[in-house]
Design a protein around this motif. Structure first.
Motif, PDB file in Angstrom:
ATOM      1  N   PHE A  61      38.503  31.832  37.784  1.00 27.20           N
ATOM      2  CA  PHE A  61      37.367  32.235  36.971  1.00 27.20           C
ATOM      3  C   PHE A  61      36.998  33.695  37.232  1.00 27.20           C
ATOM      4  CE2 PHE A  61      32.772  32.732  36.380  1.00 27.20           C
ATOM      5  CZ  PHE A  61      32.685  32.440  35.030  1.00 27.20           C
ATOM      6  N   ALA A  62      36.898  34.082  38.508  1.00 25.09           N
ATOM      7  CA  ALA A  62      36.559  35.469  38.857  1.00 25.09           C
ATOM      8  C   ALA A  62      37.634  36.427  38.364  1.00 25.09           C
ATOM      9  CB  ALA A  62      36.377  35.598  40.364  1.00 25.09           C
ATOM     10  N   TRP A  63      38.883  36.034  38.477  1.00 23.62           N
ATOM     11  CA  TRP A  63      40.004  36.879  38.050  1.00 23.62           C
ATOM     12  C   TRP A  63      39.967  37.103  36.537  1.00 23.62           C
ATOM     13  CZ3 TRP A  63      44.887  35.110  35.781  1.00 23.62           C
ATOM     14  CH2 TRP A  63      45.887  36.091  35.789  1.00 23.62           C
ATOM     15  N   LEU A  64      39.768  36.032  35.773  1.00 23.54           N
ATOM     16  CA  LEU A  64      39.723  36.160  34.319  1.00 23.54           C
ATOM     17  C   LEU A  64      38.502  36.947  33.854  1.00 23.54           C
ATOM     18  CD1 LEU A  64      40.878  32.601  33.250  1.00 23.54           C
ATOM     19  CD2 LEU A  64      42.120  34.743  32.964  1.00 23.54           C
ATOM     20  N   VAL A  65      37.354  36.709  34.466  1.00 22.88           N
ATOM     21  CA  VAL A  65      36.143  37.436  34.073  1.00 22.88           C
ATOM     22  C   VAL A  65      36.285  38.921  34.393  1.00 22.88           C
ATOM     23  CG1 VAL A  65      33.705  37.732  34.612  1.00 22.88           C
ATOM     24  CG2 VAL A  65      34.610  35.466  34.171  1.00 22.88           C
ATOM     25  N   LEU A  66      36.848  39.246  35.559  1.00 21.70           N
ATOM     26  CA  LEU A  66      37.042  40.651  35.916  1.00 21.70           C
ATOM     27  C   LEU A  66      38.000  41.335  34.955  1.00 21.70           C
ATOM     28  CD1 LEU A  66      36.457  42.941  37.912  1.00 21.70           C
ATOM     29  CD2 LEU A  66      38.412  42.146  39.236  1.00 21.70           C
ATOM     30  N   MET A  67      39.095  40.656  34.585  1.00 17.43           N
ATOM     31  CA  MET A  67      40.037  41.256  33.634  1.00 17.43           C
ATOM     32  C   MET A  67      39.396  41.445  32.264  1.00 17.43           C
ATOM     33  SD  MET A  67      43.894  39.924  34.335  1.00 17.43           S
ATOM     34  CE  MET A  67      43.604  38.368  33.587  1.00 17.43           C
ATOM     35  N   MET A  68      38.620  40.461  31.806  1.00 19.12           N
ATOM     36  CA  MET A  68      37.949  40.614  30.513  1.00 19.12           C
ATOM     37  C   MET A  68      36.956  41.770  30.542  1.00 19.12           C
ATOM     38  SD  MET A  68      37.303  36.807  28.973  1.00 19.12           S
ATOM     39  CE  MET A  68      36.265  36.279  30.293  1.00 19.12           C
ATOM     40  N   LEU A  69      36.239  41.916  31.632  1.00 23.45           N
ATOM     41  CA  LEU A  69      35.266  42.996  31.754  1.00 23.45           C
ATOM     42  C   LEU A  69      35.951  44.357  31.740  1.00 23.45           C
ATOM     43  CD1 LEU A  69      32.264  43.802  32.358  1.00 23.45           C
ATOM     44  CD2 LEU A  69      32.962  43.819  34.750  1.00 23.45           C
ATOM     45  N   VAL A  70      36.968  44.516  32.560  1.00 20.65           N
ATOM     46  CA  VAL A  70      37.639  45.809  32.677  1.00 20.65           C
ATOM     47  C   VAL A  70      38.372  46.172  31.386  1.00 20.65           C
ATOM     48  CG1 VAL A  70      39.463  47.046  33.903  1.00 20.65           C
ATOM     49  CG2 VAL A  70      37.819  45.683  35.172  1.00 20.65           C
ATOM     50  N   ILE A  71      39.144  45.241  30.838  1.00 16.47           N
ATOM     51  CA  ILE A  71      39.901  45.540  29.618  1.00 16.47           C
ATOM     52  C   ILE A  71      38.963  45.740  28.433  1.00 16.47           C
ATOM     53  CG2 ILE A  71      41.567  44.574  27.978  1.00 16.47           C
ATOM     54  CD1 ILE A  71      43.058  43.440  30.385  1.00 16.47           C
ATOM     55  N   GLY A  72      37.815  45.073  28.441  1.00 15.44           N
ATOM     56  CA  GLY A  72      36.858  45.256  27.354  1.00 15.44           C
ATOM     57  C   GLY A  72      36.106  46.561  27.426  1.00 15.44           C
ATOM     58  N   LEU A  73      35.895  47.093  28.634  1.00 19.80           N
ATOM     59  CA  LEU A  73      35.118  48.327  28.784  1.00 19.80           C
ATOM     60  C   LEU A  73      35.962  49.595  28.854  1.00 19.80           C
ATOM     61  CD1 LEU A  73      32.327  47.240  31.276  1.00 19.80           C
ATOM     62  CD2 LEU A  73      32.173  47.553  28.815  1.00 19.80           C
ATOM     63  N   LEU A  74      37.239  49.488  29.170  1.00 19.65           N
ATOM     64  CA  LEU A  74      38.082  50.687  29.287  1.00 19.65           C
ATOM     65  C   LEU A  74      38.137  51.531  28.014  1.00 19.65           C
ATOM     66  CD1 LEU A  74      41.088  49.563  31.483  1.00 19.65           C
ATOM     67  CD2 LEU A  74      39.329  51.231  32.040  1.00 19.65           C
ATOM     68  N   PRO A  75      38.248  50.953  26.825  1.00 20.95           N
ATOM     69  CA  PRO A  75      38.280  51.810  25.631  1.00 20.95           C
ATOM     70  C   PRO A  75      36.994  52.610  25.431  1.00 20.95           C
ATOM     71  CG  PRO A  75      39.126  49.642  25.104  1.00 20.95           C
ATOM     72  CD  PRO A  75      38.560  49.563  26.482  1.00 20.95           C
ATOM     73  N   PHE A  76      35.874  52.104  25.893  1.00 16.19           N
ATOM     74  CA  PHE A  76      34.615  52.808  25.704  1.00 16.19           C
ATOM     75  C   PHE A  76      34.422  53.943  26.708  1.00 16.19           C
ATOM     76  CE2 PHE A  76      33.796  48.628  23.852  1.00 16.19           C
ATOM     77  CZ  PHE A  76      33.468  49.035  22.576  1.00 16.19           C
ATOM     78  N   ALA A  77      35.204  53.984  27.767  1.00 15.28           N
ATOM     79  CA  ALA A  77      35.098  55.062  28.743  1.00 15.28           C
ATOM     80  C   ALA A  77      35.522  56.395  28.143  1.00 15.28           C
ATOM     81  CB  ALA A  77      35.936  54.749  29.977  1.00 15.28           C
ATOM     82  N   SER A  78      36.368  56.365  27.116  1.00 16.63           N
ATOM     83  CA  SER A  78      36.781  57.624  26.478  1.00 16.63           C
ATOM     84  C   SER A  78      35.627  58.259  25.706  1.00 16.63           C
ATOM     85  CB  SER A  78      37.974  57.389  25.554  1.00 16.63           C
ATOM     86  OG  SER A  78      37.588  56.563  24.473  1.00 16.63           O
ATOM     87  N   LEU A  79      34.602  57.505  25.388  1.00 13.54           N
ATOM     88  CA  LEU A  79      33.444  58.062  24.680  1.00 13.54           C
ATOM     89  C   LEU A  79      32.588  58.944  25.575  1.00 13.54           C
ATOM     90  CD1 LEU A  79      32.364  54.924  22.654  1.00 13.54           C
ATOM     91  CD2 LEU A  79      33.672  56.886  21.850  1.00 13.54           C
TER      92      LEU A  79
END
Length: 91
Positions: A61-79
């Motif tokens: 659960f922690a592994w999947l939630v962390l991956m969803m969080l990181v992969i979901g937020l990485l595209p917005f870091a370019s902003l």
């Protein structure tokens, strides 16, 4: 072990993102085959590191939630950049 789990999973997700053709951080994406393999290896090793100190269901659960969080937020870091990346559009 928890820090190892976090660093390996986040690092693997970043490598997977930077080797994708639609990433917005770098001018060119990173080399696809070697760095995607390293990224997948790091992500899976992070899962095994989590299983070593957490119960299996909590680790997954922690592994999947962390991956969803990181992969979901990485595209917005370019902003957060001051200037946008100019890309050459080619075939």
């Amino acid at each position: 072990m928890m820090m190892l789990f976090l660093f390996m999973t986040i690092g693997g997700c970043v490598l997977l993102y930077l080797s994708h053709r639609n990433q917005q951080w770098l001018q060119q994406r990173l080399a696809v085959l070697p760095l995607r393999l390293v990224g997948v290896t790091l992500v899976l090793a992070g899962a095994f590191a989590a299983v070593s100190y957490l119960p299996v269901n909590a680790a997954m659960f922690a592994w999947l939630v962390l991956m969803m969080l990181v992969i979901g937020l990485l595209p917005f870091a370019s902003l957060l950049r001051a200037e946008p990346i100019e890309r050459k559009r080619g075939l």
